[in-house]
Design a protein around this motif. Sequence first.
Motif, mmCIF file in Angstrom:
data_model
loop_
_atom_site.group_PDB
_atom_site.id
_atom_site.type_symbol
_atom_site.label_atom_id
_atom_site.label_comp_id
_atom_site.label_asym_id
_atom_site.label_seq_id
_atom_site.Cartn_x
_atom_site.Cartn_y
_atom_site.Cartn_z
ATOM 1 N N MET A 111 74.709 59.279 58.271
ATOM 2 C CA MET A 111 73.509 58.585 57.808
ATOM 3 C C MET A 111 72.802 57.929 58.969
ATOM 4 O O MET A 111 73.434 57.540 59.950
ATOM 5 N N CYS A 112 71.498 57.787 58.806
ATOM 6 C CA CYS A 112 70.695 57.003 59.734
ATOM 7 C C CYS A 112 69.588 56.346 58.937
ATOM 8 O O CYS A 112 68.959 56.983 58.094
ATOM 9 N N ARG A 113 69.375 55.087 59.204
ATOM 10 C CA ARG A 113 68.257 54.358 58.608
ATOM 11 C C ARG A 113 67.428 53.788 59.746
ATOM 12 O O ARG A 113 67.901 52.953 60.518
ATOM 13 N N HIS A 114 66.192 54.267 59.870
ATOM 14 C CA HIS A 114 65.274 53.732 60.867
ATOM 15 C C HIS A 114 64.626 52.478 60.310
ATOM 16 O O HIS A 114 64.184 52.463 59.164
ATOM 17 N N LEU A 115 64.573 51.440 61.125
ATOM 18 C CA LEU A 115 64.100 50.129 60.694
ATOM 19 C C LEU A 115 62.659 49.889 61.155
ATOM 20 O O LEU A 115 62.232 50.432 62.184
ATOM 21 N N PRO A 116 61.911 49.081 60.416
ATOM 22 C CA PRO A 116 60.508 48.828 60.771
ATOM 23 C C PRO A 116 60.309 48.230 62.163
ATOM 24 O O PRO A 116 59.267 48.436 62.783
ATOM 25 N N ASP A 117 61.312 47.527 62.689
ATOM 26 C CA ASP A 117 61.171 46.897 64.009
ATOM 27 C C ASP A 117 61.478 47.839 65.168
ATOM 28 O O ASP A 117 61.517 47.430 66.315
ATOM 29 N N GLY A 118 61.708 49.133 64.875
ATOM 30 C CA GLY A 118 62.022 50.101 65.923
ATOM 31 C C GLY A 118 63.510 50.315 66.114
ATOM 32 O O GLY A 118 63.920 51.183 66.884
ATOM 33 N N GLY A 119 64.331 49.545 65.429
ATOM 34 C CA GLY A 119 65.775 49.726 65.509
ATOM 35 C C GLY A 119 66.251 50.770 64.511
ATOM 36 O O GLY A 119 65.452 51.386 63.799
ATOM 37 N N LYS A 120 67.555 50.952 64.475
ATOM 38 C CA LYS A 120 68.128 51.884 63.507
ATOM 39 C C LYS A 120 69.585 51.526 63.255
ATOM 40 O O LYS A 120 70.227 50.825 64.040
ATOM 41 N N MET A 121 70.080 52.014 62.143
ATOM 42 C CA MET A 121 71.486 51.895 61.796
ATOM 43 C C MET A 121 72.014 53.306 61.585
ATOM 44 O O MET A 121 71.359 54.117 60.921
ATOM 45 N N THR A 122 73.176 53.598 62.153
ATOM 46 C CA THR A 122 73.791 54.907 61.973
ATOM 47 C C THR A 122 75.185 54.752 61.403
ATOM 48 O O THR A 122 75.850 53.726 61.617
ATOM 49 N N LEU A 123 75.604 55.771 60.698
ATOM 50 C CA LEU A 123 76.937 55.788 60.109
ATOM 51 C C LEU A 123 77.514 57.181 60.275
ATOM 52 O O LEU A 123 76.873 58.178 59.923
ATOM 53 N N THR A 124 78.700 57.265 60.835
ATOM 54 C CA THR A 124 79.476 58.497 60.890
ATOM 55 C C THR A 124 80.831 58.167 60.313
ATOM 56 O O THR A 124 81.613 57.440 60.927
ATOM 57 N N ASN A 125 81.038 58.619 59.079
ATOM 58 C CA ASN A 125 82.243 58.303 58.328
ATOM 59 C C ASN A 125 82.379 56.784 58.194
ATOM 60 O O ASN A 125 81.572 56.171 57.537
ATOM 61 N N PHE A 126 83.356 56.181 58.837
ATOM 62 C CA PHE A 126 83.576 54.741 58.725
ATOM 63 C C PHE A 126 83.009 53.972 59.924
ATOM 64 O O PHE A 126 83.203 52.770 60.030
ATOM 65 N N HIS A 127 82.335 54.663 60.847
ATOM 66 C CA HIS A 127 81.858 54.056 62.089
ATOM 67 C C HIS A 127 80.363 53.732 61.975
ATOM 68 O O HIS A 127 79.528 54.625 61.909
ATOM 69 N N PHE A 128 80.045 52.454 61.974
ATOM 70 C CA PHE A 128 78.684 51.951 61.808
ATOM 71 C C PHE A 128 78.185 51.375 63.123
ATOM 72 O O PHE A 128 78.910 50.667 63.814
ATOM 73 N N THR A 129 76.925 51.689 63.472
ATOM 74 C CA THR A 129 76.295 51.104 64.651
ATOM 75 C C THR A 129 74.881 50.668 64.287
ATOM 76 O O THR A 129 74.143 51.415 63.649
ATOM 77 N N HIS A 130 74.535 49.452 64.690
ATOM 78 C CA HIS A 130 73.172 48.926 64.524
ATOM 79 C C HIS A 130 72.576 48.786 65.919
ATOM 80 O O HIS A 130 73.167 48.153 66.781
ATOM 81 N N TRP A 131 71.430 49.431 66.120
ATOM 82 C CA TRP A 131 70.730 49.406 67.401
ATOM 83 C C TRP A 131 69.431 48.624 67.259
ATOM 84 O O TRP A 131 68.775 48.711 66.228
ATOM 85 N N ASP A 132 69.038 47.883 68.320
ATOM 86 C CA ASP A 132 67.650 47.466 68.383
ATOM 87 C C ASP A 132 66.940 48.645 69.046
ATOM 88 O O ASP A 132 67.458 49.752 69.052
ATOM 89 N N LYS A 133 65.792 48.463 69.649
ATOM 90 C CA LYS A 133 65.091 49.618 70.228
ATOM 91 C C LYS A 133 65.907 50.327 71.309
ATOM 92 O O LYS A 133 65.794 51.532 71.467
ATOM 93 N N ASN A 134 66.718 49.602 72.065
ATOM 94 C CA ASN A 134 67.385 50.209 73.220
ATOM 95 C C ASN A 134 68.884 49.935 73.333
ATOM 96 O O ASN A 134 69.545 50.577 74.132
ATOM 97 N N HIS A 135 69.390 48.965 72.584
ATOM 98 C CA HIS A 135 70.773 48.552 72.817
ATOM 99 C C HIS A 135 71.540 48.411 71.501
ATOM 100 O O HIS A 135 70.948 48.148 70.462
ATOM 101 N N VAL A 136 72.843 48.507 71.611
ATOM 102 C CA VAL A 136 73.698 48.293 70.453
ATOM 103 C C VAL A 136 73.714 46.808 70.127
ATOM 104 O O VAL A 136 73.977 45.969 70.989
ATOM 105 N N VAL A 137 73.418 46.485 68.864
ATOM 106 C CA VAL A 137 73.458 45.111 68.383
ATOM 107 C C VAL A 137 74.818 44.824 67.763
ATOM 108 O O VAL A 137 75.376 43.741 67.933
#
Length: 187
Positions: A111-137
């Motif tokens: 899964m990927c959800r692109h956010l209005p502020d230019g960030g995104k959230m990704t999910l691969t199985n149980f591994h979740f990552t939230h990014w701002d425009k350039n870095h892992v949050v």
Amino acid sequence: MLAHPPQMPPRTHRLLLVEVDGERWIADVGFGGQTLTAPIKLLADIVQSTPHGDYRLLYENQEWILQYSHHDHWQSMYHFDLGRQYASDYVMGNFWSAHWPQSHFRHHLLMCRHLPDGGKMTLTNFHFTHWDKNHVVEKVDFPDVPALYEALQTRFELGVADPKYGFSVSELAAVMAAFDTHPEAGK
């Protein structure tokens, strides 16, 4: 059409060629975390900015290559040409992606959800990552299926608990157990 193969790969991805006021654009709404979030002009060798990153197209031997600027280098995403596609081509590509035993879509929750502020959230199985425009949050490995279910409901806002269109924690557990991606998947 994926990455940078030596020859044109099978057509398993769909994008649209749109003409507006005499200009040709491509629009793509489904290629994972690096997908275009705005249309770009069908022009080679120029950097084009979208709300979620910079892209460019290369053109060689009647084929286009879409690239994404990723950590200060260009990453090829897929090849395409402008040959006409028919409804049956999309049916065949979808069937192959969904049924070929080695297809990564059959073995992973992606899964990927692109956010209005230019960030995104990704999910691969149980591994979740939230990014701002350039870095892992934030990075999280969900410990179990209930935590994953909660993330689908709250972080991805999918409405998985909807009584008519949703699914239960136990139904998600059955899917994740079939993927065999986490020791707690079957619990």
